[in-house]
Design a protein around this motif. Sequence first.
Motif, short mmCIF file in Angstrom:
data_model
loop_
_atom_site.label_atom_id
_atom_site.label_comp_id
_atom_site.label_asym_id
_atom_site.label_seq_id
_atom_site.Cartn_x
_atom_site.Cartn_y
_atom_site.Cartn_z
N LEU A 83 76.23 35.85 22.59
CA LEU A 83 76.89 37.05 23.10
C LEU A 83 78.30 36.73 23.59
CD1 LEU A 83 76.85 40.03 23.83
CD2 LEU A 83 75.75 39.41 26.00
N ASP A 84 78.43 35.62 24.32
CA ASP A 84 79.76 35.22 24.80
C ASP A 84 80.71 34.95 23.63
OD1 ASP A 84 78.95 35.45 27.40
OD2 ASP A 84 78.42 33.32 27.62
N ARG A 86 80.57 36.27 20.67
CA ARG A 86 80.92 37.55 20.04
C ARG A 86 81.94 38.30 20.88
NH1 ARG A 86 76.69 42.51 18.76
NH2 ARG A 86 78.26 43.95 17.89
N LEU A 87 81.77 38.30 22.19
CA LEU A 87 82.72 38.99 23.06
C LEU A 87 84.10 38.34 23.00
CD1 LEU A 87 80.47 39.68 26.18
CD2 LEU A 87 81.23 41.32 24.46
N ASN A 88 84.13 37.02 22.81
CA ASN A 88 85.42 36.32 22.75
C ASN A 88 86.16 36.62 21.45
OD1 ASN A 88 85.17 35.12 25.27
ND2 ASN A 88 84.05 33.35 24.45
N GLU A 90 85.62 39.56 19.59
CA GLU A 90 85.82 41.00 19.43
C GLU A 90 86.56 41.56 20.64
OE1 GLU A 90 82.09 42.85 18.83
OE2 GLU A 90 81.67 41.85 16.93
N SER A 91 87.29 42.63 20.38
CA SER A 91 88.02 43.26 21.48
C SER A 91 87.97 44.77 21.31
CB SER A 91 89.47 42.78 21.52
OG SER A 91 90.13 43.12 20.32
#
Length: 360
Positions: A83-84, A86-88, A90-91
């Motif tokens: 998850l981390d 993916r968050l890094n 994607e924005s």
Amino acid sequence: MTDINALEQEILASVAAASDEAALEAVRVAALGKSGSVSALLKTLGAMTPDERKVKGPAINGLKDAVNAALTTRRDALKNAALDARLNTESVDVTLPVRESPAETGRIHPISQVIDELTAIFADMGFAVAEGPDIETDDYNFTKLNFPEGHPAREMHDTFYFNPKPDGSRLLLRTHTSPVQVRTMLAKKPPIRVICPGRTYRSDSDQTHTPMFHQVEGLVIDKGSHLGHLKWILAEFCKAFFEVDNVKMRFRPSFFPFTEPSLEVDIQCKRDKGEIRFGEGEDWLEILGCGMVHPNVLRNCGLDPDEYQGFAWGMGIDRIAMLKYGMPDLRPFFEADQRWLSHYGFRPLDFPTLAGGLSN
């Protein structure tokens, strides 16, 4: 016990070294699967003496619990790491406008809109809506409507027939919604006031004709019905549908097998730069056919023409939709082009009403 401790250290090391969930699942199967190392130890408990089971049982079960706990912890850690990551990568652009909900982006097809408009107008005059099947019998579609044998409308170039039945009879796709009038007269005693909207089918295709199209027909049967009533109904309909204060109408003699006398109806309009405006100008445009119901049709439907008389009319829903909303070609109505529907469609939940304005 030393072997159990060594196995525990080995499995826990493998769990910690698993780099993704697939690798972790492989470790779980190797330890706790049907043929796993921990499962093999658990199977030995049944062959032990009670004293051996007291000593080794807690150790083996403790090994199983420790492995399960390590697997759960590692699985959660891998999910959080994914998850981390993916968050890094994607924005979210917070300056973008909020997306509209499906209820806002969806559109009502013009045909559905116009049917609702027709229903609202005629319901205000006391008409009910009658419906019937798209697949009809030759008797209801032609014979009971006073079409003689050999009439051109019965031929293959106009009508879509099904293969003959063993008895020689043939079903067909209805060529008009008039069979609904027949079904209504057979099922209901006068007074009758109905409109019959629905799909119809004819072997025809060009800019203003399609093999499948929509019609609405109206029927009034009573003891005192006459052409004056028919003219008033049609005039009020045209004013309400085209949303004009006044409209001139011209009735011309014509011929239909199911009405006598029969009339074609033209309405006043103005053609200017490719646009048609109603209620003004000196031009005329034919929009429908009508007439007094033929005595033979009344007899065929079990009504006495010496006691009852009535009138009927019919028009193409697709055609009046094109006229009202400025659509130049009928074919896109049935092409399912979302761009066309977004342009000509209507917002959902905006139901047409006479008080609020049909097309507002």
